[in-house]
Design an enzyme around this catalytic site. Structure first.
Site, PDB file in Angstrom:
ATOM      1  CB  CYS A 128      36.667  -6.786  50.772  1.00 39.56           C
ATOM      2  SG  CYS A 128      34.873  -5.994  50.889  1.00 39.56           S
ATOM      3  CG  HIS A 171      34.758  -8.218  56.473  1.00 38.18           C
ATOM      4  ND1 HIS A 171      36.289  -8.116  55.900  1.00 38.18           N
ATOM      5  CD2 HIS A 171      34.045  -7.999  55.406  1.00 38.18           C
ATOM      6  CE1 HIS A 171      36.063  -7.712  54.744  1.00 38.18           C
ATOM      7  NE2 HIS A 171      35.015  -7.589  54.306  1.00 38.18           N
ATOM      8  CD  GLU A 172      30.309  -9.398  55.306  1.00 37.61           C
ATOM      9  OE1 GLU A 172      30.045  -8.464  55.009  1.00 37.61           O
ATOM     10  OE2 GLU A 172      31.109  -9.856  54.997  1.00 37.61           O
ATOM     11  CG  HIS A 175      31.228  -4.255  54.536  1.00 40.03           C
ATOM     12  ND1 HIS A 175      32.013  -3.305  53.426  1.00 40.03           N
ATOM     13  CD2 HIS A 175      31.911  -5.372  54.399  1.00 40.03           C
ATOM     14  CE1 HIS A 175      32.876  -3.993  52.945  1.00 40.03           C
ATOM     15  NE2 HIS A 175      32.718  -5.273  53.259  1.00 40.03           N
TER      16      HIS A 175
END
EC number: 3.5.1.88
Length: 198
Positions: A128, A171-172, A175
């Site tokens: 990341c 993953h996004e 976030h």
């Protein structure tokens, strides 16, 4: 999300979304600016993002900025608003040239995205831009259905993806919900010093 391998690949699966695949940053009608990437332990990275109006000029500009920033960042295949200091639920993805990719929808931005369905958990290494010195083994679903809104038009879309794009989407979305990949690892034994610096 970041990784350094790159080879073109494409595949369609049931639930593949042609509208998302056809989307282009040109639809936004604004020029994207490259923004600085925030790194841990910045508070914005551990705070749940706010939902947005995808048709607002600020979000349209942010969408263009995310794509511009992703494109100039070596190895970057996804970037979320909190990573550029904006605590909102907006992210971009493009895994189309990554070696581990099977299904992909090209370059696109989603607002207010959520996971509708997931299955087939698998462990794989992640990196990341907001945690530049580390990588980690993270268990994620390898088949997902995600829905979200396109910036500019605000239209709702649902897409199904697998393999690397599915991992990148999760993953996004993490976030946007205030989580980093290091929050998802099994323990300190699953975190590693990054060997290749991008």
């Amino acid at each position: 999300m970041s990784d350094e391998n790159a080879t073109p690949s494409a595949e369609r699966i049931e639930g593949f979304n042609e509208r998302v695949f056809a989307w282009s940053v040109d639809e936004l009608g604004v020029e994207g600016k490259v923004l600085p990437v925030v790194t841990a332990p910045a508070a914005v990275l551990s705070t749940e993002g706010a939902t947005v109006d995808p048709t607002s000029p600020e979000i349209v500009q942010l969408a263009a900025d995310l794509v511009a920033t992703m494109r100039v960042s070596p190895g970057c295949v996804g970037l979320a608003a909190p990573q550029v200091g904006e605590g909102v639920k907006v992210f971009c993805v493009d895994v189309s040239t990554h070696a581990k990719t099977r299904t992909h929808h090209g370059t696109y931005v989603l607002c207010n995205a959520e996971l509708v369905e997931s299955s087939r958990n698998q462990k794989a290494r992640e990196g990341c831009m907001s945690v530049p010195d580390l990588t980690g083994d993270v268990k994620r679903a390898s088949l997902v259905t995600v829905k979200g809104q396109l910036p500019g038009t605000g239209e709702w879309v649902t897409l199904r993806s697998d393999a690397f794009e599915a991992r990148c989407l999760q993953h996004e979305m993490d976030h946007c919900n205030g989580y980093l990949f290091v929050d998802r690892v099994a323990g300190a034994h699953a975190i590693y010093q990054r060997q290749t610096y991008l």
